[in-house]
Scaffold this active site. Structure first.
Site, PDB file in Angstrom:
ATOM      1  N   HIS A 248      77.250  51.446  75.934  1.00  0.00           N
ATOM      2  CA  HIS A 248      76.172  50.545  75.795  1.00  0.00           C
ATOM      3  C   HIS A 248      76.158  49.580  74.720  1.00  0.00           C
ATOM      4  O   HIS A 248      75.526  48.839  74.559  1.00  0.00           O
ATOM      5  CB  HIS A 248      74.741  51.453  75.822  1.00  0.00           C
ATOM      6  CG  HIS A 248      74.536  52.107  74.420  1.00  0.00           C
ATOM      7  ND1 HIS A 248      75.042  53.102  74.023  1.00  0.00           N
ATOM      8  CD2 HIS A 248      73.863  51.723  73.299  1.00  0.00           C
ATOM      9  CE1 HIS A 248      74.699  53.513  72.886  1.00  0.00           C
ATOM     10  NE2 HIS A 248      73.773  52.618  72.464  1.00  0.00           N
TER      11      HIS A 248
ATOM     12  N   GLU B 275      71.665  47.255  62.561  1.00  0.00           N
ATOM     13  CA  GLU B 275      70.414  48.441  62.450  1.00  0.00           C
ATOM     14  C   GLU B 275      70.637  48.859  61.003  1.00  0.00           C
ATOM     15  O   GLU B 275      69.524  49.373  60.518  1.00  0.00           O
ATOM     16  CB  GLU B 275      70.387  49.101  63.370  1.00  0.00           C
ATOM     17  CG  GLU B 275      70.202  48.537  65.087  1.00  0.00           C
ATOM     18  CD  GLU B 275      70.177  49.544  65.998  1.00  0.00           C
ATOM     19  OE1 GLU B 275      70.378  50.686  65.665  1.00  0.00           O
ATOM     20  OE2 GLU B 275      69.692  49.398  66.961  1.00  0.00           O
TER      21      GLU B 275
ATOM     22  N   GLU C 161      64.513  58.814  54.057  1.00  0.00           N
ATOM     23  CA  GLU C 161      64.308  58.316  52.698  1.00  0.00           C
ATOM     24  C   GLU C 161      62.889  59.007  52.135  1.00  0.00           C
ATOM     25  O   GLU C 161      62.736  59.192  50.754  1.00  0.00           O
ATOM     26  CB  GLU C 161      64.146  57.130  52.299  1.00  0.00           C
ATOM     27  CG  GLU C 161      65.633  56.536  52.629  1.00  0.00           C
ATOM     28  CD  GLU C 161      66.108  55.992  54.207  1.00  0.00           C
ATOM     29  OE1 GLU C 161      66.944  55.464  54.223  1.00  0.00           O
ATOM     30  OE2 GLU C 161      65.311  56.463  54.928  1.00  0.00           O
TER      31      GLU C 161
ATOM     32  N   ASP D 293      74.686  56.713  78.698  1.00  0.00           N
ATOM     33  CA  ASP D 293      76.001  56.530  78.169  1.00  0.00           C
ATOM     34  C   ASP D 293      77.032  57.648  78.080  1.00  0.00           C
ATOM     35  O   ASP D 293      76.951  58.385  77.033  1.00  0.00           O
ATOM     36  CB  ASP D 293      76.042  55.727  76.807  1.00  0.00           C
ATOM     37  CG  ASP D 293      77.258  54.987  76.253  1.00  0.00           C
ATOM     38  OD1 ASP D 293      78.434  55.461  76.768  1.00  0.00           O
ATOM     39  OD2 ASP D 293      77.214  54.267  75.467  1.00  0.00           O
TER      40      ASP D 293
ATOM     41  N   GLU E 169      73.474  59.840  65.313  1.00  0.00           N
ATOM     42  CA  GLU E 169      74.306  58.631  66.066  1.00  0.00           C
ATOM     43  C   GLU E 169      73.604  57.437  65.611  1.00  0.00           C
ATOM     44  O   GLU E 169      72.662  56.821  65.962  1.00  0.00           O
ATOM     45  CB  GLU E 169      73.993  58.757  67.568  1.00  0.00           C
ATOM     46  CG  GLU E 169      74.638  57.878  68.277  1.00  0.00           C
ATOM     47  CD  GLU E 169      74.169  56.493  68.694  1.00  0.00           C
ATOM     48  OE1 GLU E 169      74.121  56.012  67.742  1.00  0.00           O
ATOM     49  OE2 GLU E 169      73.370  56.480  69.674  1.00  0.00           O
TER      50      GLU E 169
END
Length: 629
Positions: free
Chosen positions: A551, A393, A365, A273, A384
């Site tokens: 994408h 997500e 985490e 991409d 990203e």
């Protein structure tokens, strides 16, 4: 074909959303008395509905069989007839939404046992209880009773009061939906899926997660009875068992999610991409004052491409974090192959560092379990993290966690802004044109069915800018440097006006006016690398229909029925419904909520629509709920 259970769950979700936003089930038209700004006139309140008149929502009294058409009418009745001042008690105790929710269920449970909610005296009958009710003696004595978490469970099935009591509060924005309320409603749906038939038996919830019951409260789990089920009384686990179950489900989702990112095909698609990868490459390599000698943290590094850029830009240390075990090993090997790995190799009897990149396998985490990084020691945080519709997500929460723990005060976060846009699309944005002529055969029945299905499920696809039929509007903007984690969920409004960029419209008798059908709305996002941190070269990564495709594509939300739109110059038929060919809408008002779903890493999207005719009349359509899984 969806299962009956899935259909039932979808119906419940839509019903809850309809209650929450006060959406009427029938189309409504009404005159606009003054200039409409935002959503000041969105809800048609029925506070003055008299007894005996019909109302969309029936609110049952706590103490008798009286029903009212609004929360205010019910509360006034309870205060004057039964000495129960809900609003006064809530204010006196400073109850938030959760506390008020508990108060309603507490009072209903006490009345069901013919017990005074105020002093605890047990009566022989409901009539005796009504005769006994008195003014509040000690309001503070009620507070400890509300600490019991079982009152988060609706005591009465389909209690509409629970989902409407906060809507009439003064001082609140008419369309600001409290996030805690949304989370609570989602949690309650999950509670209803967790049941046990025997106090001493292990069982599973619908997702197959084992639930261990206990026969006494010493183990932290107790059983309560609840009649709000079609199967009669069910024994249900105490709410304290719920976090354990959710943690197991989240782990399973995370394992599947990160496992999917072990596929090289996904990483090839992302790296290929050009819009995406070049945007990051430019801002990292062409802002030397930001990256030179900086400590960089890359959250979700994948192949490590952003970490490689940072190392090439002169970073002194790059901490690349990747949860996928396979991809963490791949990123390590790539860093080694390019001489950028921070490992050490023997060289003339001395261990010489060979690079600046160190790859850590695990979720950010849990970074402290693998690597000791001093709090607030990172100069640049890069990731990203964006998903479909920006927030799918749910990786943004992880980035904000890393920001709050490791980024230096005033440190840079890349990107540092994110904006969601919305616009209406026409017939060309659907599958209808394709199916109307398939090698000379009419297969439009398939297209119509697909459009109907799309009214329930978001579609991720490329929308041609020529198929955009309205103006674009900013739906929500995030400042990643300052936003709070709970601001990921939001409700926002937008106004769209006809703006035909393609040939999907048709000229009407009035040659100055253009009428077309708006089949739904399309969402896209932009992330900004602003001059706040990127002094030498700011940048923008856009997924707009007006820029080269990515994408991420765009996210399409299809209306249940298309809305005819036209410019204000067209005079419509006052007897026709707004949004039809005879009376096209000149504006479309939207209210959209996007929230993290109960299913980890998924999002729920609610859509409310109102159209305004050229004469000021308004028409509302039923709310729609979409789930991006």
């Amino acid at each position: 074909m969806a299962s009956n259970d899935s259909q039932d769950q979808e119906s419940r979700r839509i019903e809850l959303m309809d209650h929450e936003f006060g959406v009427e089930k029938e189309l409504e038209e009404e005159s606009e008395d003054e200039e409409v700004e935002g959503w000041d006139d969105w809800e048609a309140e029925n506070d003055d509905v008299d007894e005996g008149e019909s109302s969309d929502t029936d609110f049952l009294c706590f103490f008798c069989h009286s029903r009212y058409g609004s929360c205010d009418a019910l509360f006034d009745h309870c205060s004057s007839s039964h000495h129960f001042d809900f609003r006064g008690i809530r204010t006196g105790l400073g109850l938030d939404f959760y506390g008020a929710f508990k108060l309603i269920n507490y009072v209903r449970s006490q009345v069901a046992e013919h017990r005074c909610w105020n002093c605890g005296v047990a009566c022989q009958s409901n009539q005796d209880l009504q005769n006994h009710l008195h003014e509040t003696v000690n309001i503070e004595a009620i507070n400890p009773l509300l600490d019991d978490e079982r009152y988060l469970k609706p005591f009465m099935k389909d209690d509409s009061l629970l989902y409407n009591f906060g809507e009439d509060e003064e001082g609140e924005d008419d369309y600001a939906v409290p996030i805690d309320k949304e989370e609570l409603i989602r949690d309650l749906k999950n509670y209803e899926d967790i049941s046990i038939d025997d106090d001493h038996a292990d069982t599973c919830d619908k997702s197959g997660v084992k639930v261990v019951s206990a026969s006494n409260e010493k183990n932290g789990v107790s059983s309560i009875e609840h009649a709000g089920s079609t199967g009669g009384k069910l024994k249900e686990t105490h709410l304290r068992a719920f976090p354990t179950i959710i943690a197991k489900e989240i782990k399973n989702v995370n394992d599947n999610y990160f496992g999917a990112y072990s596929s090289f095909g996904i990483h090839r698609e992302m790296i290929s991409d050009k819009v995406r990868t070049d945007a990051y490459r430019q801002v990292i390599l062409k802002n030397p004052s930001l990256l030179k000698n900086a400590v960089v943290m890359d959250v979700g590094c994948g192949t490590g491409i952003l970490s490689l850029f940072a190392a090439r830009a002169g970073a002194s240390r790059v901490i690349a974090i990747e949860a996928s075990e396979k991809m963490a090993a791949v990123a390590t090997q790539i860093a080694m192959d390019n001489g950028l790995w921070q490992g050490k190799i023997p060289n003339g009897g001395f261990n010489q560092p060979t690079g600046v990149i160190e790859v850590v396998q695990g979720m950010v985490e849990e970074l402290d379990k693998s690597l000791q990084v001093q709090p607030q020691s990172v100069d640049v945080l890069v990731s990203e993290w964006m998903g479909y519709c920006l927030l799918y997500e749910s990786m943004l929460s992880s980035v904000l966690f890393a920001r709050d723990r490791w980024l230096k005060p005033g440190g840079a976060i890349l990107p540092d802004t994110a904006t969601i846009f919305v616009a209406g699309f026409g017939r060309g944005g659907t599958s209808l044109p394709f199916w109307e002529n398939v090698y000379g055969f009419n297969m439009s029945c398939i297209g119509k069915e697909l459009v109907g299905d799309a009214a329930q499920t978001p579609i991720v696809d490329i929308v041609d800018n020529l198929d955009i039929v309205t103006s674009s509007a900013v739906l929500q903007t995030f400042d990643l440097a300052t936003m709070k984690p709970d601001e990921v969920d939001f409700t926002a409004s937008a106004v769209l006006e006809p703006c035909f960029g393609g040939s999907s419209g048709s000229i009407t008798d009035d040659l100055e006016s253009l009428t077309t059908l708006c089949y739904g709305v399309v969402l896209w996002f932009e992330t900004g690398f602003t001059s706040r941190f990127c002094k030498e070269m700011p940048g923008v990564l856009s997924t707009s229909p007006y820029t080269p495709k990515t994408h991420w594509s765009q996210t399409i939300l299809t209306f249940r029925e298309p809305i005819a739109i036209a410019s204000e110059k067209l005079i419509g038929d006052r007897l026709a419904a707004v949004g039809t060919d005879a009376c096209p809408a000149t504006k479309i008002h939207l209210r959209i909520s996007i929230a993290r779903a109960a299913e980890h890493r998924s999002i729920d999207i609610s859509l409310e629509i109102a159209g305004f005719g050229p004469d000021g009349r308004r028409r509302k359509w039923p709310a729609q709920l979409f789930s991006l899984r």
